[in-house]
Write a protein that holds these residues in place. Structure first.
Motif, PDB file in Angstrom:
ATOM      1  N   TYR A 238       0.573  -0.965  -0.005  1.00  5.21           N
ATOM      2  CA  TYR A 238       0.022   0.355  -0.488  1.00  5.21           C
ATOM      3  C   TYR A 238       1.332   1.581  -0.023  1.00  5.21           C
ATOM      4  O   TYR A 238       0.521   2.229  -0.267  1.00  5.21           O
ATOM      5  CB  TYR A 238      -1.107  -0.007   1.348  1.00  5.21           C
ATOM      6  CG  TYR A 238      -0.628   0.310   2.500  1.00  5.21           C
ATOM      7  CD1 TYR A 238      -0.522   1.610   2.976  1.00  5.21           C
ATOM      8  CD2 TYR A 238      -0.166  -1.233   3.168  1.00  5.21           C
ATOM      9  CE1 TYR A 238       0.240   1.535   4.669  1.00  5.21           C
ATOM     10  CE2 TYR A 238       0.844  -1.452   4.619  1.00  5.21           C
ATOM     11  CZ  TYR A 238       0.365   0.526   4.747  1.00  5.21           C
ATOM     12  OH  TYR A 238       1.240   0.498   6.059  1.00  5.21           O
ATOM     13  N   ILE A 239       1.982   0.615   0.447  1.00  8.12           N
ATOM     14  CA  ILE A 239       3.088   2.447   0.512  1.00  8.12           C
ATOM     15  C   ILE A 239       3.374   2.881  -1.181  1.00  8.12           C
ATOM     16  O   ILE A 239       3.639   2.085  -2.051  1.00  8.12           O
ATOM     17  CB  ILE A 239       4.331   2.255   0.632  1.00  8.12           C
ATOM     18  CG1 ILE A 239       4.120   1.773   2.766  1.00  8.12           C
ATOM     19  CG2 ILE A 239       4.812   3.504   0.524  1.00  8.12           C
ATOM     20  CD1 ILE A 239       3.540   2.753   3.494  1.00  8.12           C
ATOM     21  N   GLN A 240       2.625   3.619  -1.365  1.00  4.20           N
ATOM     22  CA  GLN A 240       2.824   4.530  -2.847  1.00  4.20           C
ATOM     23  C   GLN A 240       4.650   4.737  -3.316  1.00  4.20           C
ATOM     24  O   GLN A 240       5.567   4.883  -2.669  1.00  4.20           O
ATOM     25  CB  GLN A 240       1.743   5.903  -2.933  1.00  4.20           C
ATOM     26  CG  GLN A 240       0.982   6.463  -2.599  1.00  4.20           C
ATOM     27  CD  GLN A 240       0.054   5.000  -3.311  1.00  4.20           C
ATOM     28  OE1 GLN A 240      -0.441   5.315  -4.690  1.00  4.20           O
ATOM     29  NE2 GLN A 240      -0.713   3.884  -2.441  1.00  4.20           N
ATOM     30  N   PRO A 241       4.962   4.507  -4.658  1.00  4.02           N
ATOM     31  CA  PRO A 241       6.659   4.914  -4.900  1.00  4.02           C
ATOM     32  C   PRO A 241       6.432   6.298  -5.132  1.00  4.02           C
ATOM     33  O   PRO A 241       6.008   6.744  -6.078  1.00  4.02           O
ATOM     34  CB  PRO A 241       6.520   3.491  -6.415  1.00  4.02           C
ATOM     35  CG  PRO A 241       4.884   2.637  -6.125  1.00  4.02           C
ATOM     36  CD  PRO A 241       4.080   3.564  -5.359  1.00  4.02           C
TER      37      PRO A 241
ATOM     38  N   GLU B  83      -7.100  -2.503   9.556  1.00  7.94           N
ATOM     39  CA  GLU B  83      -6.524  -3.526   9.369  1.00  7.94           C
ATOM     40  C   GLU B  83      -4.751  -2.784   9.644  1.00  7.94           C
ATOM     41  O   GLU B  83      -3.714  -3.109  10.334  1.00  7.94           O
ATOM     42  CB  GLU B  83      -6.512  -4.055   8.019  1.00  7.94           C
ATOM     43  CG  GLU B  83      -7.413  -4.277   8.944  1.00  7.94           C
ATOM     44  CD  GLU B  83      -7.974  -5.182   9.310  1.00  7.94           C
ATOM     45  OE1 GLU B  83      -7.486  -6.486  10.136  1.00  7.94           O
ATOM     46  OE2 GLU B  83      -8.981  -6.031  10.374  1.00  7.94           O
ATOM     47  N   ARG B  84      -4.565  -1.541   8.893  1.00  3.63           N
ATOM     48  CA  ARG B  84      -3.080  -1.341   9.117  1.00  3.63           C
ATOM     49  C   ARG B  84      -2.199  -0.374   9.390  1.00  3.63           C
ATOM     50  O   ARG B  84      -1.481   0.703   8.918  1.00  3.63           O
ATOM     51  CB  ARG B  84      -2.315  -1.054   6.919  1.00  3.63           C
ATOM     52  CG  ARG B  84      -3.587  -0.132   6.626  1.00  3.63           C
ATOM     53  CD  ARG B  84      -2.614  -0.249   4.762  1.00  3.63           C
ATOM     54  NE  ARG B  84      -3.514   1.082   4.353  1.00  3.63           N
ATOM     55  CZ  ARG B  84      -3.709   1.132   3.440  1.00  3.63           C
ATOM     56  NH1 ARG B  84      -4.521   0.180   3.045  1.00  3.63           N
ATOM     57  NH2 ARG B  84      -4.395   2.000   3.308  1.00  3.63           N
TER      58      ARG B  84
ATOM     59  N   TYR C 194       7.933  -8.138   4.386  1.00  2.00           N
ATOM     60  CA  TYR C 194       8.438  -9.160   3.553  1.00  2.00           C
ATOM     61  C   TYR C 194       8.333 -10.603   5.090  1.00  2.00           C
ATOM     62  O   TYR C 194       8.004 -11.582   4.885  1.00  2.00           O
ATOM     63  CB  TYR C 194       9.827  -9.379   3.471  1.00  2.00           C
ATOM     64  CG  TYR C 194      10.541  -9.495   1.782  1.00  2.00           C
ATOM     65  CD1 TYR C 194      10.281  -9.574   0.903  1.00  2.00           C
ATOM     66  CD2 TYR C 194      10.559  -7.646   1.749  1.00  2.00           C
ATOM     67  CE1 TYR C 194      10.049  -9.607  -0.642  1.00  2.00           C
ATOM     68  CE2 TYR C 194      10.719  -7.676   0.822  1.00  2.00           C
ATOM     69  CZ  TYR C 194      10.400  -8.234  -0.435  1.00  2.00           C
ATOM     70  OH  TYR C 194      11.471  -7.682  -2.080  1.00  2.00           O
ATOM     71  N   ASN C 195       8.394  -9.619   5.946  1.00  4.51           N
ATOM     72  CA  ASN C 195       8.523 -10.999   7.110  1.00  4.51           C
ATOM     73  C   ASN C 195       6.994 -10.778   7.838  1.00  4.51           C
ATOM     74  O   ASN C 195       6.849 -11.518   9.198  1.00  4.51           O
ATOM     75  CB  ASN C 195      10.041 -10.944   8.259  1.00  4.51           C
ATOM     76  CG  ASN C 195      11.320 -11.158   7.736  1.00  4.51           C
ATOM     77  OD1 ASN C 195      11.042 -11.346   6.636  1.00  4.51           O
ATOM     78  ND2 ASN C 195      12.113 -10.601   8.377  1.00  4.51           N
ATOM     79  N   HIS C 196       5.765 -10.039   7.318  1.00  5.57           N
ATOM     80  CA  HIS C 196       4.945  -9.937   8.272  1.00  5.57           C
ATOM     81  C   HIS C 196       5.338  -9.792   9.544  1.00  5.57           C
ATOM     82  O   HIS C 196       4.202 -10.336  10.344  1.00  5.57           O
ATOM     83  CB  HIS C 196       4.670 -11.239   7.922  1.00  5.57           C
ATOM     84  CG  HIS C 196       4.115 -11.972   6.444  1.00  5.57           C
ATOM     85  ND1 HIS C 196       3.485 -11.253   5.614  1.00  5.57           N
ATOM     86  CD2 HIS C 196       4.622 -13.168   5.708  1.00  5.57           C
ATOM     87  CE1 HIS C 196       3.255 -11.713   4.253  1.00  5.57           C
ATOM     88  NE2 HIS C 196       4.314 -13.265   4.350  1.00  5.57           N
ATOM     89  N   GLU C 197       5.548  -9.095  10.110  1.00  5.96           N
ATOM     90  CA  GLU C 197       5.846  -8.684  11.657  1.00  5.96           C
ATOM     91  C   GLU C 197       6.293  -6.798  11.519  1.00  5.96           C
ATOM     92  O   GLU C 197       6.357  -6.671  12.584  1.00  5.96           O
ATOM     93  CB  GLU C 197       7.078  -8.918  12.293  1.00  5.96           C
ATOM     94  CG  GLU C 197       8.060  -8.915  11.376  1.00  5.96           C
ATOM     95  CD  GLU C 197       9.603  -9.848  11.832  1.00  5.96           C
ATOM     96  OE1 GLU C 197       9.396 -10.913  12.670  1.00  5.96           O
ATOM     97  OE2 GLU C 197      10.364  -9.800  11.180  1.00  5.96           O
ATOM     98  N   VAL C 198       6.109  -6.131  10.718  1.00  5.14           N
ATOM     99  CA  VAL C 198       6.473  -4.698  10.369  1.00  5.14           C
ATOM    100  C   VAL C 198       5.624  -4.196  11.960  1.00  5.14           C
ATOM    101  O   VAL C 198       6.136  -2.320  12.177  1.00  5.14           O
ATOM    102  CB  VAL C 198       6.104  -4.520   9.653  1.00  5.14           C
ATOM    103  CG1 VAL C 198       4.763  -3.445   8.589  1.00  5.14           C
ATOM    104  CG2 VAL C 198       6.617  -2.676   9.020  1.00  5.14           C
ATOM    105  N   GLU C 199       4.505  -4.504  11.959  1.00  7.72           N
ATOM    106  CA  GLU C 199       3.728  -3.625  13.050  1.00  7.72           C
ATOM    107  C   GLU C 199       4.291  -3.822  14.414  1.00  7.72           C
ATOM    108  O   GLU C 199       4.212  -2.855  15.151  1.00  7.72           O
ATOM    109  CB  GLU C 199       2.369  -3.993  13.389  1.00  7.72           C
ATOM    110  CG  GLU C 199       2.881  -5.962  13.368  1.00  7.72           C
ATOM    111  CD  GLU C 199       0.931  -6.279  13.701  1.00  7.72           C
ATOM    112  OE1 GLU C 199      -0.093  -7.234  14.833  1.00  7.72           O
ATOM    113  OE2 GLU C 199       0.136  -5.876  13.769  1.00  7.72           O
TER     114      GLU C 199
END
Length: 768
Positions: free
Chosen positions: A5-8, A21-22, A672-677
């Motif tokens: 979802y982060i815009q380039p 959710e994010r 990538y690791n599904h843990e950024v939160e």
């Protein structure tokens, strides 16, 4: 599926559209800091949805008592934690009696959040319709000042869109906070006083046990349509909280603005009796400058940081955004101003890993700080370990080592070991080697030997003593072995003869002996002083030499590679590509027992040795080992892809190097690791920088000269970076067809390009 979802964007991190959710992921990604403090990107206004509140102060921690099922001798008493600090960013907003809360309002439109990396600020804009029908536009901007690092500023605008409204701003300070991560749900803070004076408020508190005294402070200013309202707010106080309440009638189309200055004064930097008076003056100074002037200074400060540390990439926006995000977050975490501080793996973005110091600093961060800042910054990081030498000796004594042997901690705040998983605390001893390697690396890069002669030699001797005692003579092999260790690959515990650990142990012993020999020539007085101080004998040095010359390495004749450790070939050697995707990541899907029996490698292990000691192996040897181990590597450590990227580039495998680069640079942006939160991977971000500079740029130091073997991924048109090498600044620009070099200053520099010596003259562009 990774998040996307982060815009380039080349210079900004942008999120568009509100999704509950994010929220926690974005709180990590949009985190801000200034080296002295940092905070997750929590909303200023109340939010009743799922959130991870986090504000942190550099160097302020709590010793959370260790929680283990079965106590073992040598266990650390506590796990040190950077504390969630009193919160100063809060501004509750009420409109005609209803709270502004994105979790409960009727509709949220045009939500946009931006972290502007070029200028160093965070903004959020949205339109909202409340349950009472009032529509508002909110525009908030905040930053933590680089120049005045005890202060941050928020400007919070609310515009009435569809009708007039009574709007109340309630800016507050809250010291009644808790850590997400706590072993026993201890109370970490004790509030001493809650006071206010005019438009300023203060909460004085201290940490339990460690007794760090902190004043959390705010000063507020209210304006309508840009005109300051000099009304006196009502004040509300409780045991841990203080708030001001400002109410104004706002006509349709009008904008009410709250400007809030806030931050911390700490007894690490001031007398604890002066914290409130210092905070008063600091806030008054910030308020006198005002939001716009402070923002202008912030832009200048970041322009100065980027002038030296920026890496440009043409033709690949996601790669460009990734590297700048990494460089920005490294500077949020550590600017090198305070030698008492170090770099936590999560920085100021979360509580995992306790915010403490790991071997990541020496192995991954020092090269970035050496090349993008003054060499004093890297020296500060080395001195941090020197100041902890006595504690490292104590840590070793607790485990039965003698005679001044030092084992540096896996995790520390003050030099004491505070990691409490036995297979890491007692066994991941290769960290000692990384600390010695950083001393070598600093001297190799800066040419400054004075650190070694004044301080570093003592550290090297203490580490050499540890390795001598930790090695065991095996009569079976007629060699020295190192038993019961965990290498960088934490997916194998309590193994024997880990190649990387044995190799770095041998290297440390040899390097210490070489250093002593070198000091006999030019630094005899320092050498005599140190030898006397640590009581070093010729006999002891002879013992080191014997261990180093007879170190055992497991080797496979069949595969013609060093084995990661004894017994590696006993495993069922199924490569990662044959693992079902549904079973990845294995650290979230498999039992620990199954992981330990598998051949899967969490991060570069044997290859970490080939990275550090590249000049001791041929390219053919690297290729054989890379081809053998990479297929078993799951890269479930953030520190893994960068090493593989550098080595793939050296081997000319540019597509593979590029994919590893993207993975390391966008590890958090794409989760990538599904843990950024839980927070960002700060220390591996330095590895991202190395992927470009050492990987694609091929930068090394050979015979006291910078050497380059530039390559470029086919996805890029060009890239450039700067290196501060021995107080000379060199800019390297690489395109598809050529590489050019520009040298600042007034004296020439000899460099190596693909092995050939070339002289670069100042103020000229040399193109190869």
């Amino acid at each position: 599926m990774n998040q996307d979802y982060i815009q380039p964007n080349n210079w900004s991190i942008i999120e568009e559209g509100f999704d509950a959710e994010r929220v926690k992921s974005s709180e990590s990604i949009f985190s801000i800091g200034n080296g002295a403090m940092g905070q997750r990107a929590n909303f200023e206004e109340q939010y009743s949805g799922s959130t991870f509140q986090g504000s942190y102060i550099a160097g302020v921690y709590y010793p959370d008592k260790t929680r283990v099922g079965w106590w073992k001798n040598g266990y650390p008493e506590y796990f040190a934690k950077v504390l969630n600090a009193p919160n100063w960013i809060g501004i509750n907003v009420t409109v005609n009696g209803e709270a502004l809360d994105l979790a409960t309002c009727k509709e949220v439109r045009n939500f946009r959040r931006e972290l502007n990396m070029q200028e160093g600020w965070l903004s959020r804009t949205f339109e909202v319709t409340l349950q009472n029908g009032i529509a508002l536009k909110v525009d908030a901007k905040r930053f933590l000042s680089i120049d005045m690092d005890e202060v941050g500023v928020i400007q919070y605008h609310v515009t009435a869109l569809n009708s007039a409204a009574d709007i109340t701003f309630e800016p507050y300070l809250d010291a009644g906070i808790t850590n997400e991560d706590s072993n026993w749900d201890d109370k970490f803070w004790n509030t001493l006083s809650v006071t206010s004076e005019g438009s300023q408020a203060f909460i004085l508190s201290h940490t339990m046990k460690t007794k760090f005294h902190v004043c959390t402070a705010m000063q507020t200013e209210l304006s309508l349509n840009g005109k300051v309202l000099n009304e006196t707010p009502s004040v509300s106080k409780s045991e841990h909280n203080i708030s001001f309440s400002h109410t104004a009638k706002v006509a349709k189309g009008e904008t009410l603005t709250m400007t809030k200055f806030g931050g911390y004064t700490v007894d690490r930097n001031h007398d604890k009796n002066d914290l409130v008076s210092v905070a008063q003056k600091t806030l008054a100074k910030a308020a006198a400058l005002g939001f716009d002037q402070m923002l202008a200074q912030q832009k200048e400060a970041w322009a100065e940081i980027w002038k030296m540390s920026d890496i440009t990439i043409d033709g690949d926006v996601k790669a460009q955004q990734g590297i700048r995000f990494n460089i920005m977050q490294l500077n949020h975490t550590y600017l090198g101003k305070d030698a008492r501080l170090n770099i936590g793996p999560k920085g100021f973005t979360g509580e995992k890993y306790g915010g403490s110091t790991y071997w990541d600093t020496e192995a991954y961060c020092i090269p970035f700080y050496m090349a993008t800042k003054d060499q004093k910054v890297a020296r500060n990081l080395l001195e941090y370990r020197y100041h902890h030498l006595e504690k490292a000796i104590e840590n070793a004594e607790k485990l039965g080592f003698k005679n001044g042997a030092a084992l540096y901690p896996m995790v520390t705040m003050n030099g004491e070991e505070c990691h409490n998983e036995w297979e890491i605390t007692f066994e991941e001893i290769h960290r000692n080697g990384a600390i010695a390697f950083a001393i070598f690396n600093y001297h190799r890069f800066t040419g400054d030997f004075s650190y070694i002669s004044e301080k570093g030699l003592e550290v090297l001797i203490a580490i050499a003593r540890f390795w001598k005692q930790r090695a065991t003579f095996s009569t079976l092999r007629n060699k020295y072995v190192i038993l019961g260790v965990t290498g960088p690959n934490e997916y194998e515990n309590n193994i024997n003869n880990n190649f990387y650990t044995n190799y770095i142990a041998q290297w440390c012993l040899n390097y210490t002996l070489e250093t002593i020999s070198k000091m006999k020539e030019g630094y005899a007085a320092d050498l005599i002083r140190v030898i006397k101080k640590v009581k070093l004998t010729e006999e002891e040095m002879s013992d080191w030499d014997q261990v180093a010359n007879n170190m055992y390495y497991p080797y496979s004749e069949e595969h013609d590679v060093y084995l990661q450790q004894d017994g590696f070939l006993d495993k069922e050697l199924i490569t990662v590509k044959d693992l079902p995707k549904s079973e990845r990541p294995i650290n979230q899907k498999w039992s620990w027992d199954r992981i330990l029996r598998s051949p899967y490698i969490k991060q570069a292990d044997t290859l970490q040795g080939f990275y550090f000691f590249e000049d001791q192996f041929s390219t053919e040897e690297l290729e054989r080992h890379f081809d053998f181990y990479e297929p078993f590597t799951v890269h479930e450590s953030s520190l893994s892809p960068c090493v593989h990227s550098i080595q793939a580039a050296k081997l000319g495998r540019m597509e593979q190097a590029y994919q590893f680069y993207l993975r390391t640079s966008r590890l958090d942006l794409d989760d990538y690791n599904h843990e950024v939160e839980e927070g960002l991977h700060i220390t591996s971000m330095a590895g991202t920088w190395m992927s470009i500079v050492e990987g694609f740029g091929g930068m090394r130091v050979i015979d006291n000269k910078l050497s380059f073997e530039p390559k470029i991924p086919e996805q890029w048109e060009a890239y450039s970076f700067k290196i501060n090498f021995r107080n000379q600044i060199l800019k390297i620009s690489v395109s598809k067809n050529e590489t050019s070099f520009e040298l600042e200053g007034d004296k020439s520099m000899t460099i190596l390009i693909n092995g050939k010596e070339i002289s670069v003259k100042p103020q000229e562009v040399l193109t190869v």
